[in-house]
Design a protein around this motif. Structure first.
Motif, mmCIF file in Angstrom:
data_model
loop_
_atom_site.group_PDB
_atom_site.id
_atom_site.type_symbol
_atom_site.label_atom_id
_atom_site.label_comp_id
_atom_site.label_asym_id
_atom_site.label_seq_id
_atom_site.Cartn_x
_atom_site.Cartn_y
_atom_site.Cartn_z
ATOM 1 N N UNK A 193 0.762 -1.139 -0.005
ATOM 2 C CA UNK A 193 -0.010 0.081 -0.051
ATOM 3 C C UNK A 193 0.745 1.524 -0.147
ATOM 4 N N UNK A 194 0.066 2.478 -0.088
ATOM 5 C CA UNK A 194 1.115 3.674 -0.145
ATOM 6 C C UNK A 194 0.204 5.126 -0.186
ATOM 7 N N UNK A 195 0.730 6.259 0.591
ATOM 8 C CA UNK A 195 0.237 7.423 0.725
ATOM 9 C C UNK A 195 1.253 8.538 0.555
ATOM 10 N N UNK A 196 1.204 9.634 0.648
ATOM 11 C CA UNK A 196 2.283 10.645 0.582
ATOM 12 C C UNK A 196 2.077 11.695 -0.441
ATOM 13 N N UNK A 197 3.174 12.084 -0.974
ATOM 14 C CA UNK A 197 3.491 13.207 -1.934
ATOM 15 C C UNK A 197 2.720 12.871 -3.074
ATOM 16 N N UNK A 198 1.701 13.707 -3.639
ATOM 17 C CA UNK A 198 0.954 13.468 -4.824
ATOM 18 C C UNK A 198 0.310 14.949 -5.229
ATOM 19 N N UNK A 199 -0.041 14.747 -6.429
ATOM 20 C CA UNK A 199 -0.423 15.960 -7.311
ATOM 21 C C UNK A 199 -1.882 15.722 -7.739
ATOM 22 N N UNK A 200 -2.380 17.093 -8.249
ATOM 23 C CA UNK A 200 -3.786 16.737 -8.655
ATOM 24 C C UNK A 200 -3.923 15.688 -9.829
ATOM 25 N N UNK A 201 -5.132 15.054 -9.971
ATOM 26 C CA UNK A 201 -5.397 14.038 -10.968
ATOM 27 C C UNK A 201 -5.564 14.741 -12.388
ATOM 28 N N UNK A 202 -4.820 14.326 -13.456
ATOM 29 C CA UNK A 202 -5.165 14.871 -14.573
ATOM 30 C C UNK A 202 -6.137 14.113 -15.352
ATOM 31 N N UNK A 203 -7.324 14.663 -15.755
ATOM 32 C CA UNK A 203 -8.426 14.054 -16.077
ATOM 33 C C UNK A 203 -7.878 13.334 -17.701
ATOM 34 N N UNK A 204 -8.415 12.025 -17.729
ATOM 35 C CA UNK A 204 -7.857 11.279 -18.902
ATOM 36 C C UNK A 204 -8.548 11.735 -20.420
ATOM 37 N N UNK A 205 -7.907 11.863 -21.423
ATOM 38 C CA UNK A 205 -8.653 12.076 -22.595
ATOM 39 C C UNK A 205 -9.204 10.697 -22.869
ATOM 40 N N UNK A 206 -8.755 9.551 -22.594
ATOM 41 C CA UNK A 206 -9.149 8.152 -23.163
ATOM 42 C C UNK A 206 -8.398 7.184 -22.169
ATOM 43 N N UNK A 207 -9.231 6.068 -21.826
ATOM 44 C CA UNK A 207 -8.503 4.973 -21.003
ATOM 45 C C UNK A 207 -7.450 4.448 -21.763
ATOM 46 N N UNK A 208 -6.255 4.267 -21.290
ATOM 47 C CA UNK A 208 -5.223 3.576 -21.869
ATOM 48 C C UNK A 208 -5.478 1.942 -21.922
ATOM 49 N N UNK A 209 -4.702 1.375 -22.626
ATOM 50 C CA UNK A 209 -4.719 -0.220 -22.499
ATOM 51 C C UNK A 209 -3.693 -0.818 -21.389
ATOM 52 N N UNK A 210 -4.306 -1.326 -20.071
ATOM 53 C CA UNK A 210 -3.444 -1.643 -19.066
ATOM 54 C C UNK A 210 -2.731 -3.049 -19.345
ATOM 55 N N UNK A 211 -1.555 -3.147 -18.788
ATOM 56 C CA UNK A 211 -0.823 -4.656 -18.466
ATOM 57 C C UNK A 211 -1.815 -5.198 -17.708
ATOM 58 N N UNK A 212 -1.885 -6.662 -17.731
ATOM 59 C CA UNK A 212 -2.632 -7.557 -16.559
ATOM 60 C C UNK A 212 -2.077 -8.592 -16.111
ATOM 61 N N UNK A 213 -0.656 -8.999 -16.532
ATOM 62 C CA UNK A 213 0.151 -9.969 -16.113
ATOM 63 C C UNK A 213 0.960 -9.517 -14.923
ATOM 64 N N UNK A 214 0.195 -8.919 -14.071
ATOM 65 C CA UNK A 214 0.945 -8.250 -12.947
ATOM 66 C C UNK A 214 2.022 -9.005 -12.292
ATOM 67 N N UNK A 215 1.624 -10.360 -11.844
ATOM 68 C CA UNK A 215 2.510 -11.161 -11.195
ATOM 69 C C UNK A 215 3.825 -11.119 -12.175
ATOM 70 N N UNK A 216 3.930 -11.589 -13.369
ATOM 71 C CA UNK A 216 5.069 -11.661 -14.334
ATOM 72 C C UNK A 216 5.831 -10.274 -13.970
ATOM 73 N N UNK A 217 5.067 -9.141 -14.054
ATOM 74 C CA UNK A 217 5.899 -7.967 -14.175
ATOM 75 C C UNK A 217 6.536 -7.688 -12.594
ATOM 76 N N UNK A 218 5.843 -8.065 -11.929
ATOM 77 C CA UNK A 218 6.458 -7.966 -10.334
ATOM 78 C C UNK A 218 7.450 -8.779 -9.981
ATOM 79 N N UNK A 219 7.560 -10.056 -10.544
ATOM 80 C CA UNK A 219 8.591 -11.010 -10.545
ATOM 81 C C UNK A 219 9.790 -10.524 -10.777
ATOM 82 N N UNK A 220 10.121 -9.563 -11.745
ATOM 83 C CA UNK A 220 11.611 -9.093 -12.042
ATOM 84 C C UNK A 220 11.790 -7.804 -11.459
#
Length: 398
Positions: A25-52
């Motif tokens: 988890x996490x909180x702390x230093x952050x800036x105003x959210x920039x509204x999206x023009x369109x939703x990007x395509x997100x990676x979904x193999x999170x376990x593989x990404x975090x394994x490295x």
């Protein structure tokens, strides 16, 4: 007799470990959210990404507000996501207790230097489950949705509201299931670029937990949560919980001895076991492992079995059957916890020869009863109380 604060902290942390729910988890230093023009395509193999990813380090702050009461904790954190390895040291805040938490993925150590006491929790050789699967479901749902499609309810659970390795108890029991999920844009947290998501419940306002919402900031490179803000009303109290990193770095070069702990000489040592949970692909595998007979619920043909579990601990024997279709989820459990008394009031319901209690716990309805030395529970999201009662009647006292 005076209460034992260390025992209370240990009981809560052990309960979280027992539920096999962990997160970064996490909180702390952050800036105003920039509204999206369109939703990007997100990676979904999170376990593989975090394994490295290697080792993640940072300074984490947790603030819990309950009406006029505020508790703040600051911790130095070292983690190997997906490996069950972490070290967490309290370094500030207003919380009165301070417990060092160290896990190598096989054993979790809790050390209170002020009391001179250590709890050793054997994790049965398996790392505590991490949060990637929940994040993957959220991102998969958003990938399937077109950019101009409005937010809709989805079968997604929120992330735990506080880091489950330790910290202040802040349960949102029953908050799980159908939530409205939307992509809100991008922002910076702890000098890292993040995606921002909003999860909110459209649960009945008379529920025990109501008005639930969670905003989540995910690191764009590693898909680790770098901030979350959770708000809800529990009974007659407003609760707001903010968790996050003030600073964070990835792939840090550290001494892996950080994930080992040798109890100091002369401390009082308590050893316990984390209940072991086994997962099966079908009812036959669960029945072979279980010491209970399996309930055979009557469900609509659209439901399919998505998980079957058998949990064994020092005092716990419990089986679980989880069924789902496109819009609903139903979980049936049977355990030896006949002594357990829920803290929330329920509505009496008749299941033929059995008297049960129906509880609204937020976005989940649950019916529970005791029969022939076993405790039964039927819980559902996306189903009405009438439908859940009929399912419970089909289980009755099997």
């Amino acid at each position: 007799m005076a209460s034992d604060p260390f025992r209370s902290r240990w009981a809560w942390i052990l309960a979280i470990v027992t539920l096999l729910v962990a997160s970064t988890a996490a909180v702390g230093v952050w800036e105003t959210v920039d509204a999206p023009e369109a939703s990007p395509t997100f990676e979904t193999d999170i376990a593989d990404i975090q394994a490295s990813m290697g080792v993640m380090t940072g300074l984490r702050e947790t603030t819990i507000e309950r009406d006029e009461e505020t508790v703040r904790t600051v911790e130095q954190v070292w983690r190997r996501p997906g490996k069950g390895k972490y070290r967490i040291e309290d370094v500030g805040g207003t919380a009165s207790d301070s417990v060092l938490k160290v896990s190598d993925g096989r054993t979790l150590w809790l050390y209170d230097s002020a009391d001179g006491r250590v709890v050793q929790i054997n994790l049965n050789g398996s790392a505590t489950a991490d949060s990637p699967s929940r994040i993957e479901r959220l991102l998969t749902t958003l990938n399937r949705r077109s950019a101009d499609e409005p937010a809709r309810s989805s079968e997604i659970s929120p992330l735990p509201v506080v880091p489950s390795e330790g910290g202040q108890a802040a349960s949102t029991a029953g908050v799980a299931g159908s939530l409205t999920v939307s992509y809100e844009g991008t922002a910076t947290v702890a000098n890292r670029s993040t995606y921002v998501f909003e999860l909110s419940s459209n649960a009945n306002t008379t529920a025990f937990v109501s008005g639930f919402s969670q905003t989540l900031w995910l690191d764009q490179e590693w898909y680790v949560p770098l901030k979350r803000v959770t708000d809800y009303r529990r009974g007659d109290r407003n609760v707001s919980i903010t968790v996050g990193y003030e600073t964070v770095s990835f792939d840090s070069e550290i001494d892996h001895g950080q994930f080992r702990f040798d109890p100091p000489a002369g401390v009082a040592l308590t050893t316990t076991e984390r209940p072991r949970q086994l997962h099966f692909a079908d009812r036959a595998g669960l029945q072979a492992a279980s010491s209970f007979s399996l309930p055979d619920p009557s469900l609509a043909d659209s439901f399919r079995l998505v998980d079957a579990t058998w949990t064994v601990g020092h005092r716990v024997r419990s089986l679980g059957l989880q069924y789902a279709n496109a819009t609903a989820r139903v979980t049936i459990s049977k355990s030896n916890l006949t002594w357990y008394e829920p803290t929330t009031e329920g509505q009496p319901v008749n299941l033929g020869d059995q008297e049960a209690a129906l509880r609204n716990l937020g976005t989940e309805l649950r019916i529970s009863w005791v029969c022939d030395g076993a405790r039964y529970s039927v819980a559902g999201t996306g189903v009405s109380a009438e439908q859940l009662i009929e399912i419970a009647r089909s289980v009755a006292c099997e």
